[in-house]
Design a protein around this motif. Structure first.
Motif, PDB file in Angstrom:
ATOM      1  N   LYS A 293       0.851  -1.188   0.000  1.00 12.39           N
ATOM      2  CA  LYS A 293       0.000   0.000   0.000  1.00 12.39           C
ATOM      3  C   LYS A 293       0.886   1.236   0.000  1.00 12.39           C
ATOM      4  O   LYS A 293       1.799   1.361   0.799  1.00 12.39           O
ATOM      5  CB  LYS A 293      -0.912   0.023   1.211  1.00 12.39           C
ATOM      6  CG  LYS A 293      -1.898   1.189   1.171  1.00 12.39           C
ATOM      7  CD  LYS A 293      -2.871   1.147   2.303  1.00 12.39           C
ATOM      8  CE  LYS A 293      -3.899   0.094   2.024  1.00 12.39           C
ATOM      9  NZ  LYS A 293      -5.077   0.201   2.905  1.00 12.39           N
ATOM     10  N   VAL A 294       0.597   2.142  -0.935  1.00 10.74           N
ATOM     11  CA  VAL A 294       1.307   3.413  -1.039  1.00 10.74           C
ATOM     12  C   VAL A 294       0.411   4.485  -0.441  1.00 10.74           C
ATOM     13  O   VAL A 294      -0.761   4.603  -0.802  1.00 10.74           O
ATOM     14  CB  VAL A 294       1.635   3.771  -2.506  1.00 10.74           C
ATOM     15  CG1 VAL A 294       2.361   5.107  -2.581  1.00 10.74           C
ATOM     16  CG2 VAL A 294       2.448   2.681  -3.164  1.00 10.74           C
TER      17      VAL A 294
ATOM     18  N   SER B  18     -11.781   2.706  -0.332  1.00  8.77           N
ATOM     19  CA  SER B  18     -11.374   3.871  -1.129  1.00  8.77           C
ATOM     20  C   SER B  18     -10.009   3.705  -1.805  1.00  8.77           C
ATOM     21  O   SER B  18      -9.559   4.610  -2.498  1.00  8.77           O
ATOM     22  CB  SER B  18     -11.357   5.115  -0.238  1.00  8.77           C
ATOM     23  OG  SER B  18     -10.439   4.934   0.817  1.00  8.77           O
ATOM     24  N   ASP B  19      -9.355   2.562  -1.632  1.00  8.27           N
ATOM     25  CA  ASP B  19      -8.048   2.340  -2.249  1.00  8.27           C
ATOM     26  C   ASP B  19      -8.177   2.108  -3.753  1.00  8.27           C
ATOM     27  O   ASP B  19      -9.102   1.438  -4.209  1.00  8.27           O
ATOM     28  CB  ASP B  19      -7.353   1.105  -1.645  1.00  8.27           C
ATOM     29  CG  ASP B  19      -6.868   1.324  -0.234  1.00  8.27           C
ATOM     30  OD1 ASP B  19      -6.838   2.480   0.223  1.00  8.27           O
ATOM     31  OD2 ASP B  19      -6.511   0.320   0.413  1.00  8.27           O
ATOM     32  N   GLU B  20      -7.241   2.656  -4.497  1.00 10.01           N
ATOM     33  CA  GLU B  20      -7.115   2.381  -5.933  1.00 10.01           C
ATOM     34  C   GLU B  20      -6.183   1.180  -6.075  1.00 10.01           C
ATOM     35  O   GLU B  20      -5.099   1.163  -5.492  1.00 10.01           O
ATOM     36  CB  GLU B  20      -6.518   3.597  -6.639  1.00 10.01           C
ATOM     37  CG  GLU B  20      -6.213   3.401  -8.103  1.00 10.01           C
ATOM     38  CD  GLU B  20      -7.440   3.559  -8.987  1.00 10.01           C
ATOM     39  OE1 GLU B  20      -7.412   3.037 -10.107  1.00 10.01           O
ATOM     40  OE2 GLU B  20      -8.407   4.202  -8.528  1.00 10.01           O
TER      41      GLU B  20
ATOM     42  N   GLU C  13      -3.653   4.613  -1.306  1.00  9.83           N
ATOM     43  CA  GLU C  13      -4.592   5.249  -0.391  1.00  9.83           C
ATOM     44  C   GLU C  13      -5.251   6.442  -1.079  1.00  9.83           C
ATOM     45  O   GLU C  13      -4.644   7.100  -1.926  1.00  9.83           O
ATOM     46  CB  GLU C  13      -3.869   5.739   0.862  1.00  9.83           C
ATOM     47  CG  GLU C  13      -3.416   4.654   1.779  1.00  9.83           C
ATOM     48  CD  GLU C  13      -2.711   5.209   3.013  1.00  9.83           C
ATOM     49  OE1 GLU C  13      -2.446   6.430   3.084  1.00  9.83           O
ATOM     50  OE2 GLU C  13      -2.424   4.408   3.901  1.00  9.83           O
ATOM     51  N   LYS C  14      -6.468   6.740  -0.683  1.00  7.71           N
ATOM     52  CA  LYS C  14      -7.224   7.836  -1.289  1.00  7.71           C
ATOM     53  C   LYS C  14      -6.462   9.158  -1.267  1.00  7.71           C
ATOM     54  O   LYS C  14      -6.410   9.876  -2.255  1.00  7.71           O
ATOM     55  CB  LYS C  14      -8.569   7.996  -0.581  1.00  7.71           C
ATOM     56  CG  LYS C  14      -9.455   9.029  -1.206  1.00  7.71           C
ATOM     57  CD  LYS C  14     -10.811   9.081  -0.545  1.00  7.71           C
ATOM     58  CE  LYS C  14     -11.681  10.091  -1.279  1.00  7.71           C
ATOM     59  NZ  LYS C  14     -13.039  10.095  -0.768  1.00  7.71           N
TER      60      LYS C  14
ATOM     61  N   LEU D 287      -0.109  10.807  -7.262  1.00  3.25           N
ATOM     62  CA  LEU D 287       0.590   9.748  -7.988  1.00  3.25           C
ATOM     63  C   LEU D 287       0.229   9.635  -9.468  1.00  3.25           C
ATOM     64  O   LEU D 287       0.854   8.865 -10.186  1.00  3.25           O
ATOM     65  CB  LEU D 287       0.327   8.390  -7.322  1.00  3.25           C
ATOM     66  CG  LEU D 287       1.124   8.116  -6.069  1.00  3.25           C
ATOM     67  CD1 LEU D 287       0.609   6.876  -5.371  1.00  3.25           C
ATOM     68  CD2 LEU D 287       2.590   7.955  -6.391  1.00  3.25           C
ATOM     69  N   LEU D 288      -0.758  10.367  -9.941  1.00  2.00           N
ATOM     70  CA  LEU D 288      -1.184  10.241 -11.341  1.00  2.00           C
ATOM     71  C   LEU D 288      -0.005  10.425 -12.292  1.00  2.00           C
ATOM     72  O   LEU D 288       0.709  11.417 -12.232  1.00  2.00           O
ATOM     73  CB  LEU D 288      -2.277  11.252 -11.672  1.00  2.00           C
ATOM     74  CG  LEU D 288      -3.639  10.976 -11.063  1.00  2.00           C
ATOM     75  CD1 LEU D 288      -4.590  12.119 -11.368  1.00  2.00           C
ATOM     76  CD2 LEU D 288      -4.200   9.660 -11.550  1.00  2.00           C
TER      77      LEU D 288
END
Length: 129
Positions: free
Chosen positions: A49-50, A73-75, A87-88, A94-95
């Motif tokens: 998880k980032v 809510s995690d991608e 994480e949200k 991070l995009l």
């Protein structure tokens, strides 16, 4: 419950053309290999998880942790059989980012090559957008 993983460095990427992608984060082959190796040693975890936290001299820093489950809510980024959850709070920062893993004689760390960063601190641990 999650456990702390390793140190990560942030790099601002100048003049990088953003490539259209469906993933919020792309992983290099070396990052995929390292994550796969880390998860093989800890089979109770499903991925990494980032996250992002307020810390350092420039404002924000990324965190990496093992995770046992996906929060609502995690991608989720699934690449070459490796799962990374974002994480949200970290999703917009991070995009377009590429996550790499670099090893040298003195260190080994994950590197976030991020085109959204406007500035970093001298040590590369914190950034601002």
């Amino acid at each position: 419950m999650s456990a702390s993983l390793v140190r990560a460095t942030v790099r601002a990427v100048n003049k990088r053309k953003l490539l259209p992608t469906r993933a919020a984060l792309t992983l290099t082959p070396t990052a995929v290999s390292k994550i796969r190796l880390l998860l093989q040693e800890k089979p109770e975890y499903i991925g990494l998880k980032v996250g992002v936290r307020t810390r350092g001299c420039n404002g924000l820093t990324y965190t990496l942790e093992y995770t046992m489950d996906k929060e609502k809510s995690d991608e989720e980024v699934l690449q070459d059989g490796v799962r990374v959850f974002i994480e949200k709070k970290a999703q917009l920062t991070l995009l377009g980012t590429e996550m790499d893993f670099v090893e040298s004689k003195l260190s080994s760390e994950f590197i976030f090559n991020n085109p959204n960063i406007k500035g970093t601190c001298g040590c590369g641990e914190s950034f601002n957008i």
